[in-house]
Design an enzyme around this catalytic site. Structure first.
Site, PDB file in Angstrom:
ATOM      1  CD  GLN A  72      -2.841   1.369   2.282  1.00 51.47           C
ATOM      2  OE1 GLN A  72      -2.387   1.848   3.299  1.00 51.47           O
ATOM      3  NE2 GLN A  72      -4.114   1.003   2.153  1.00 51.47           N
ATOM      4  CB  CYS A 102      -4.216   7.720   6.114  1.00 46.59           C
ATOM      5  SG  CYS A 102      -3.390   8.069   7.694  1.00 46.59           S
ATOM      6  CE  LYS A 141      -8.886   0.336   4.907  1.00 46.04           C
ATOM      7  NZ  LYS A 141      -9.026   1.543   5.728  1.00 46.04           N
ATOM      8  CG  ASP A 206     -17.493   0.575  13.900  1.00 48.19           C
ATOM      9  OD1 ASP A 206     -16.344   0.949  14.184  1.00 48.19           O
ATOM     10  OD2 ASP A 206     -18.480   1.330  13.889  1.00 48.19           O
ATOM     11  N   GLY A 228      -9.770  -4.540  10.973  1.00 45.68           N
ATOM     12  CA  GLY A 228      -8.624  -3.746  11.405  1.00 45.68           C
ATOM     13  C   GLY A 228      -8.339  -3.901  12.878  1.00 45.68           C
TER      14      GLY A 228
END
Length: 332
Positions: A72, A102, A141, A206, A228
């Site tokens: 990435q 990010c 992403k 989540d 994650g």
């Protein structure tokens, strides 16, 4: 079967999220052992890679047992990202991923990561440059948008697919939200409802239990899920989700001895890959999660995070096994 370019994945793959200072090879190793189907390196600064910065170059390290794996990249300059895609390709990953999600200040406020959600034309130019710079599949992403007034992910999905990305992962928060509040997967579901979008769409945000994974799979129709923070110190979550999706039954949590053994292997790899000082220091963030829910653990946690001796740490882990026995009741 889910395909990203020429990469074949299971029907509903589980992805390990690229997390800075977490998703290094030692952590990826224990997640792969426990069911992660696709993993990514920590995100790599295009500027650092161009300058041949040691930390950025080290992040290119990948191992055969990790495949399929993606490298990435993030950056703010189109030409620099093009060059970095070429460098990353020479490290022989299975795909190249671009980080447009990010939210942290020293990334987003420098025009990289989630900042590109404020400049979709530039995002498209950068993505197209990366796609043209490599023969590997390129994935992205990102997030829903910059803030609640600019949730532009539906446009982003179409435009990035049109210039050649092979899969899209969406975190169900805006940049302004950071990691606060609840992730909203509604727009992720709407991407899947769009007949123009044919690439795999993965949801992120989540997912911390097998039950929630099944609920979101059914409710939003995503092609797979990216996990994650819930995997930090708990790599078993991947196999637990797979088992629940296949059987509707919940796997028993790992025993204390299993937790100690995986933590020990994680520590050993960390020291071998980074050297004793750095390897020990960077393991400190994992101990609390490996032993979460263990009664009266604080004194042992303090010893684990204070020790700078590999042998001593192994002795402490052995002592934890002996003192606490086979406790089964962990709060995950």
């Amino acid at each position: 079967m889910t395909k990203i370019g020429n990469i074949q994945l299971p029907d509903f793959p589980l992805l390990l999220a690229p997390m800075e200072d977490v998703s290094d090879p030692p952590f990826r190793a224990v997640c792969k052992e426990n069911g992660a189907d696709l993993m990514y390196t920590e995100f790599i600064s295009s500027e650092g890679l161009i300058r041949d910065a040691a930390k950025s170059v080290q992040k290119l390290d990948i191992f055969e047992y990790e495949r399929p794996i993606g490298i990435q990249l993030f950056g703010s300059d189109v030409e620099t990202m093009r060059s970095c895609a070429e460098i990353a390709t020479r490290a022989h990953p299975d795909l190249v991923d671009i980080n447009y999600g990010c939210p942290v200040k020293n990334v987003a406020c420098r025009g990289a990561g989630a900042a590109l959600l404020q400049d979709i034309p530039k995002m498209v130019r950068m993505t197209e440059a990366v796609v043209k710079a490599t023969h590997l599949p390129v994935t992205v992403k990102t997030r829903l948008g910059w803030d609640d007034t600019t949730k532009n992910i539906l446009e982003v999905a179409e435009r990035l697919q049109d210039i050649g990305i092979q899969a899209l992962t969406v975190h169900g928060r805006t940049r302004v939200q950071m990691y606060k509040g609840s992730a909203d997967w509604t727009l992720i579901g709407r991407i899947k409802e769009n007949p123009r979008v044919t690439i795999p769409i993965f949801g992120n945000g989540d997912i911390d239990s097998p039950q929630k994974a099944l609920e979101y799979k059914n409710r939003y129709g995503v092609d797979g899920i990216m996990v994650g923070r819930a995997s930090i110190g708990y790599p078993w979550i991947f196999n637990e989700i797979k088992h629940y999706l296949a059987t509707g039954q919940t796997l028993a949590p790992p025993t204390l001895s299993e937790r100690v053994e995986v933590c020990r292997r994680h520590l050993d790899f960390s020291v071998r890959w980074k050297g004793e000082i750095t390897g020990i220091f960077e393991m400190r963030r994992h101990y609390t999660n490996y032993f979460r829910g263990l009664d009266h653990f604080k004194p042992y946690r303090m010893r684990l995070v204070q020790s700078m001796s590999f042998d001593e740490l192994n002795e402490i882990l052995y002592e934890i096994s002996e003192v606490f026995g086979e406790q089964e009741a962990f709060a995950v």
